[in-house]
Design a protein around this motif. Structure first.
Motif, PDB file in Angstrom:
ATOM      1  N   LEU A  20       0.830  -1.205   0.000  1.00 27.41           N
ATOM      2  CA  LEU A  20       0.000   0.000   0.000  1.00 27.41           C
ATOM      3  C   LEU A  20       0.865   1.256   0.000  1.00 27.41           C
ATOM      4  O   LEU A  20       0.564   2.232  -0.688  1.00 27.41           O
ATOM      5  N   VAL A  36      -4.039  -3.419  -6.963  1.00 32.53           N
ATOM      6  CA  VAL A  36      -4.339  -2.697  -5.725  1.00 32.53           C
ATOM      7  C   VAL A  36      -5.604  -1.861  -5.904  1.00 32.53           C
ATOM      8  O   VAL A  36      -6.468  -1.828  -5.022  1.00 32.53           O
ATOM      9  N   LEU A  40      -8.994  -1.848  -3.731  1.00 32.97           N
ATOM     10  CA  LEU A  40      -9.463  -0.648  -3.027  1.00 32.97           C
ATOM     11  C   LEU A  40     -10.946  -0.370  -3.279  1.00 32.97           C
ATOM     12  O   LEU A  40     -11.621   0.216  -2.429  1.00 32.97           O
ATOM     13  N   CYS A  46      -8.779  -0.659   3.503  1.00 35.18           N
ATOM     14  CA  CYS A  46      -7.589  -0.316   2.712  1.00 35.18           C
ATOM     15  C   CYS A  46      -7.764   1.042   2.029  1.00 35.18           C
ATOM     16  O   CYS A  46      -6.796   1.800   1.902  1.00 35.18           O
ATOM     17  N   VAL A  50      -5.136   4.052   2.467  1.00 37.00           N
ATOM     18  CA  VAL A  50      -4.485   4.746   1.353  1.00 37.00           C
ATOM     19  C   VAL A  50      -4.774   6.239   1.420  1.00 37.00           C
ATOM     20  O   VAL A  50      -3.886   7.062   1.193  1.00 37.00           O
TER      21      VAL A  50
END
Length: 117
Positions: A20, A36, A40, A46, A50
């Motif tokens: 991340l 990723v 997300l 997450c 972020v």
């Protein structure tokens, strides 16, 4: 490390903290970045992480801060665990003391009044 204090994120499908952070720093390949970003979309935890990482200016300090935070939490958990064990040991000592006193009184009663007949 004690299994009671294991990292809660080790057995999830979420990307690692390092991944991340690399995503936020722009250090991932296009394929990894896409992977990723797909994650997300479905993971609020997450996404929030972020968002928080993006807001930090000194991203090179983040791993150090994460280690410090983890150590602090582990120290507090260990301290609570020690206090709980200490209070449990006092309870056991009190119970054993009461049993010994009861047995001494029982023996006194038996020998004192048993021999008086």
């Amino acid at each position: 490390m004690n299994e009671h204090f294991a990292d809660i994120f080790t057995e999830t499908a979420c990307p690692s903290q390092d991944k991340l952070l690399a995503y936020v720093k722009g250090e991932l390949s296009a394929e990894e970045r896409h992977e990723v970003e797909l994650h997300l979309q479905d993971c609020d935890l997450c996404s929030e992480a972020v968002e928080g990482l993006t807001a930090i200016d000194r991203k090179d300090q983040i791993p150090h801060w994460l280690r410090q935070a983890k150590l602090s939490v582990l120290q507090k958990l260990r301290k609570k665990s020690r206090k709980r064990r200490k209070s449990e040991s006092y309870l056991y000592i009190a119970i054993v003391t009461l049993i010994v006193i009861f047995l001494l009184l029982a023996f006194f009663w038996i020998f004192h009044f048993g021999s008086a007949r």
